[in-house]
Design a protein around this motif. Structure first.
Motif, short mmCIF file in Angstrom:
data_model
loop_
_atom_site.label_atom_id
_atom_site.label_comp_id
_atom_site.label_asym_id
_atom_site.label_seq_id
_atom_site.Cartn_x
_atom_site.Cartn_y
_atom_site.Cartn_z
N ASP A 252 0.74 -1.22 -0.14
CA ASP A 252 -0.14 0.08 0.25
C ASP A 252 0.47 1.10 -0.38
O ASP A 252 1.66 1.18 0.83
CB ASP A 252 -0.86 0.02 1.12
CG ASP A 252 -1.74 1.47 1.02
OD1 ASP A 252 -1.98 2.11 0.27
OD2 ASP A 252 -2.92 0.85 2.08
N THR B 128 -1.52 -3.27 4.06
CA THR B 128 -2.02 -2.38 3.46
C THR B 128 -2.43 -1.56 5.17
O THR B 128 -2.13 -2.50 6.18
CB THR B 128 -3.83 -2.11 2.79
OG1 THR B 128 -3.98 -1.31 2.79
CG2 THR B 128 -4.69 -3.28 3.48
N THR C 289 -6.57 3.40 -2.71
CA THR C 289 -6.83 2.39 -1.74
C THR C 289 -7.52 1.25 -3.06
O THR C 289 -8.32 1.00 -2.60
CB THR C 289 -6.34 2.51 -0.30
OG1 THR C 289 -6.02 3.40 0.26
CG2 THR C 289 -6.24 1.07 0.61
#
Length: 402
Positions: free
Chosen positions: A179, A293, A261
């Motif tokens: 991420d 993430t 995201t």
């Protein structure tokens, strides 16, 4: 002080140098040559076997059984070969100046083996000894499978399990999907890069059997080609780096994208990168994806179908969440079930180090159990098993335990 008690026989280890046998008076057994004042303890007497004619004594911290003068020159951090000594049987109840001992150690022991840590004798007098701390070097990765030896005709020979020990070949294509969204912050993004390098540092890139890539993701742009996305980018492609210097350098080049995201789109693009590998359809090569993430996906409506698609291709996913990561999404990404299998969660980026060891182990074990071992290779269950940590004989023979 270590103490050994067997019936009325009392044995005590003094300063790692010798022990006393004492039903009424002390009977001393000392190493074959005297230690220098202040010498590092050799744990002479850590293991003891008494039969009708002799004492067998283990000394796992002896630096070199063939040259005990080294004991006085060593310090506590000096790796010990260890040793086993055969000593004349002492006469109980009579004070003596010392029993004669001679080394029967394996001449092929190397520093760090701690030979003599585990010793057993069978009913016929045959000896078995193990070095559970002996290092097995596989390329540039070290393992501790444990080595055991049987003494026959005055020499030590490896037992069958040890003779069959080989470096496992880990045939694997693995991607890290990281991420790079705006919620991270530059400091945390730097932590992610360092963490990725740390996880990979224990995998062998040199042979090419294991290929590891890295993709950073944030926003997906429909107008851009999937393999040319500006904010979903493969910084390390599979097979691109055959050493850790190359890998670390390319990870260090990653720049923080600071956008959304789009996890679902990133997973689809990662699949396309997997497919670029010439080994993608090879059933002997494991396909592993590690996603990290810190938040919920911004394209979550596609996530269920996307993760099902990833699994349908035989790609096994590990999901690591930090902070505000959605645990239900992590479960969907990892297995599609309501379990924590292959799911890791930490509240802060500084806690990511706590999952490194377990993650590595699960990846290796999964890959090796998945049918990717080669003939003669050992299961990862034993690569850190320290085989032979304890020994005992029974009617069925010697038993070695991890």
């Amino acid at each position: 002080m270590h103490q050994f008690v067997a019936g009325l026989l009392f044995l005590s280890l003094h300063s790692g140098k010798a022990f006393n046998v004492a039903p009424s008076q002390n009977t001393h057994v000392t190493p074959p040559s005297p230690y220098q004042q202040g010498a590092v303890p050799g744990y002479f007497g850590y293991k003891l076997i008494l039969d009708k004619t002799k004492l067998i004594i283990g000394a796992p911290k002896v630096i070199d059984a063939a040259n005990l003068q080294q004991q006085g020159l060593a310090n506590s951090s000096t790796p010990a070969k260890g040793g086993i000594f055969s000593c004349g049987k002492p006469v109980f109840g009579q004070a003596t100046s010392g029993s004669t001992c001679s080394s029967i150690s394996d001449p092929n022991s190397t520093p760090g083996d701690s030979f003599g840590l585990s010793v057993a004798q069978g009913p016929t007098g045959a000896l078995t000894a193990c070095s559970p701390a002996k290092v097995q070097a596989c390329s540039k990765v070290n393992y501790l499978p444990g080595y055991c030896y049987n003494r026959a005709n005055g020499r030590w020979v490896t037992d069958q399990k040890t003779a069959n020990t080989r470096c496992s070949v880990l045939n694997m294509d693995m991607f890290f999907l990281l991420d790079g969204s705006h919620s991270l912050g530059q400091e945390n993004f730097n932590v992610i890069k360092a963490w990725t390098k740390d996880v990979v540092s224990n995998f062998d890139l040199f042979t090419g059997n294991t290929q590891i890539g890295v993709i950073e993701y944030s926003k997906y742009y429909p107008s851009q080609d999937d393999l040319r996305q500006s904010a979903i980018r493969a910084y390390v492609k599979l097979g691109q780096c055959r050493d850790h210097t190359c890998f670390n350098d390319r990870v260090d080049r990653m720049r923080w994208f600071q956008s959304s995201t789009d996890t679902s789109h990133a997973l689809n693009i990662t699949v396309k990168n997997f497919m670029l590998s010439s080994r993608f359809n090879d059933p002997s090569v494991a396909k592993v994806l590690v996603l990290l993430t810190d938040g919920a996906s911004t394209d979550s409506k596609y996530l269920k179908d996307t993760t099902n698609y990833v699994r349908s291709l035989g790609i096994t996913t590990f999901a690591i969440g930090v902070g505000d990561a959605d645990v239900n999404e992590l479960k969907s990404i990892a297995t599609g079930t309501n379990t924590n299998e292959r799911v890791f969660y930490v509240s802060n980026f500084t806690d990511l180090d706590s999952v490194v060891g377990t993650l590595r182990t699960q990846i290796r074990k999964l890959s090796l159990e998945g049918g990717v071992t080669t003939a003669g290779s050992s299961s990862f269950d034993t690569e850190m098993g320290e085989y032979g940590s304890s020994l005992h004989y029974s009617q069925k023979g010697v038993t070695r335990r991890m």
